[in-house]
Design an enzyme around this catalytic site. Structure first.
Site, PDB file in Angstrom:
ATOM      1  N   ASN A  79      -1.357   4.051 -11.136  1.00 10.94           N
ATOM      2  CA  ASN A  79      -2.212   5.072 -10.503  1.00 10.94           C
ATOM      3  C   ASN A  79      -1.454   6.386 -10.360  1.00 10.94           C
ATOM      4  O   ASN A  79      -2.005   7.464 -10.600  1.00 10.94           O
ATOM      5  CB  ASN A  79      -2.711   4.596  -9.141  1.00 10.94           C
ATOM      6  N   MET A 103       2.718  -0.736  -0.727  1.00 12.57           N
ATOM      7  CA  MET A 103       2.412  -2.008  -0.083  1.00 12.57           C
ATOM      8  C   MET A 103       3.090  -2.162   1.280  1.00 12.57           C
ATOM      9  O   MET A 103       3.745  -3.168   1.553  1.00 12.57           O
ATOM     10  CB  MET A 103       2.818  -3.169  -1.017  1.00 12.57           C
ATOM     11  N   LEU A 122       1.325   0.993   7.615  1.00 12.90           N
ATOM     12  CA  LEU A 122       1.914   2.166   8.266  1.00 12.90           C
ATOM     13  C   LEU A 122       1.592   2.175   9.753  1.00 12.90           C
ATOM     14  O   LEU A 122       0.526   1.725  10.177  1.00 12.90           O
ATOM     15  CB  LEU A 122       1.373   3.430   7.595  1.00 12.90           C
ATOM     16  N   HIS A 180      -7.852   1.402  -2.831  1.00 12.15           N
ATOM     17  CA  HIS A 180      -7.906  -0.024  -2.532  1.00 12.15           C
ATOM     18  C   HIS A 180      -8.768  -0.706  -3.592  1.00 12.15           C
ATOM     19  O   HIS A 180      -9.856  -0.217  -3.903  1.00 12.15           O
ATOM     20  CB  HIS A 180      -8.503  -0.233  -1.130  1.00 12.15           C
ATOM     21  N   GLU A 189      -6.547   1.854  11.121  1.00 15.23           N
ATOM     22  CA  GLU A 189      -7.056   0.523  10.797  1.00 15.23           C
ATOM     23  C   GLU A 189      -6.918   0.291   9.289  1.00 15.23           C
ATOM     24  O   GLU A 189      -7.322   1.153   8.489  1.00 15.23           O
ATOM     25  CB  GLU A 189      -8.534   0.429  11.204  1.00 15.23           C
ATOM     26  N   ASP A 230      -7.191  -0.272   5.534  1.00 12.57           N
ATOM     27  CA  ASP A 230      -8.253  -0.168   4.521  1.00 12.57           C
ATOM     28  C   ASP A 230      -9.598   0.265   5.114  1.00 12.57           C
ATOM     29  O   ASP A 230     -10.658  -0.239   4.697  1.00 12.57           O
ATOM     30  CB  ASP A 230      -8.378  -1.475   3.726  1.00 12.57           C
ATOM     31  N   GLN A 279     -10.667   1.726 -13.872  1.00 18.33           N
ATOM     32  CA  GLN A 279     -11.527   2.626 -13.089  1.00 18.33           C
ATOM     33  C   GLN A 279     -10.727   3.353 -12.007  1.00 18.33           C
ATOM     34  O   GLN A 279     -10.992   4.511 -11.686  1.00 18.33           O
ATOM     35  CB  GLN A 279     -12.672   1.837 -12.444  1.00 18.33           C
TER      36      GLN A 279
END
Ligand code: GRF
Length: 197
Positions: A14, A94, A97, A113, A147, A149, A177
């Site tokens: 990415n 990964m 935080l 995600h 929180e 994701d 994608q």
């Protein structure tokens, strides 16, 4: 100059897609933006060597060298802040935080995600989508909140789940994608197409 700092933990595909989009689509000229640095929490993350070859500054802040999340996040923030970033981009980073870290970069922190959030936050998204019999899967670029994701959805892409899929084949389809929607989301942010929260 709008500096972008990208955080990775592994392959960095990415990150590479974002770096390529930045040069191909002239983010420097269009938005006054550049990829200022790539930072990894893992010394051997494959993406580090690729970024260095591209002439991008790289750094490692090894989480194993710190006694806890707070200390690690402080060291990471120190490294990031050297570049006074307009955007901090989590790309396969990964680590969970701390709220203090998230707050420090509020409005500037985004993540990708590999699921159609709010479905399947957390790990093993493709295995879980297959186990649930989902007919579609995908990926989400979102703002980062304390929180895991969660946070405002900026871009999503949908792919079909095929009958013969394994977690690996589905992950590969989703990843292609991801490489499209992450640069697209950053372009929208850089061009002011998304309001700050
Ligand atoms: C991607 O699927 C991303 O969504 C997830 O971890 C993977 C990282 O891949 N968080 P890469 O390092 O960008 O190749």
């Amino acid at each position: 100059m709008k500096n972008i700092v990208i955080l990775i933990s592994g392959t960095g595909s990415n990150m590479a897609a974002i770096v390529r989009a930045c040069s191909r689509d002239d983010w420097g000229v269009r938005f006054g933006a550049r990829i200022a640095a790539v930072v990894s929490n893992r010394p051997h993350a494959g993406g580090l060597a690729w970024a260095a070859q591209e002439g991008i500054a790289t750094a490692v802040v090894d989480h194993k060298a710190y006694p806890g999340r707070e200390a690690f996040d402080l060291a990471l923030a120190e490294e990031i802040d050297r570049h006074a970033p307009a955007l901090v981009v989590l790309a396969g980073f990964m680590r969970i935080l701390t709220p203090a870290f998230v707050q420090r970069y509020e409005g500037r922190l985004v993540n990708i995600h590999p699921s159609l959030l709010p479905a399947f936050p957390g790990l093993h998204t493709h295995e879980r989508a297959l186990a649930e019999g989902c007919r579609f899967a995908g990926a989400t670029v979102h703002r980062v909140t304390a929180e895991l994701d969660h946070g405002e959805i900026l871009e999503q892409a949908v792919v079909p789940v095929l009958p013969a899929d394994t977690a690996d084949t589905l992950a590969a389809r989703v990843l292609t994608q991801e490489h499209l929607i992450y640069p697209r989301a950053l372009v929208r942010l850089l061009s002011g197409g998304v309001q700050k929260p």
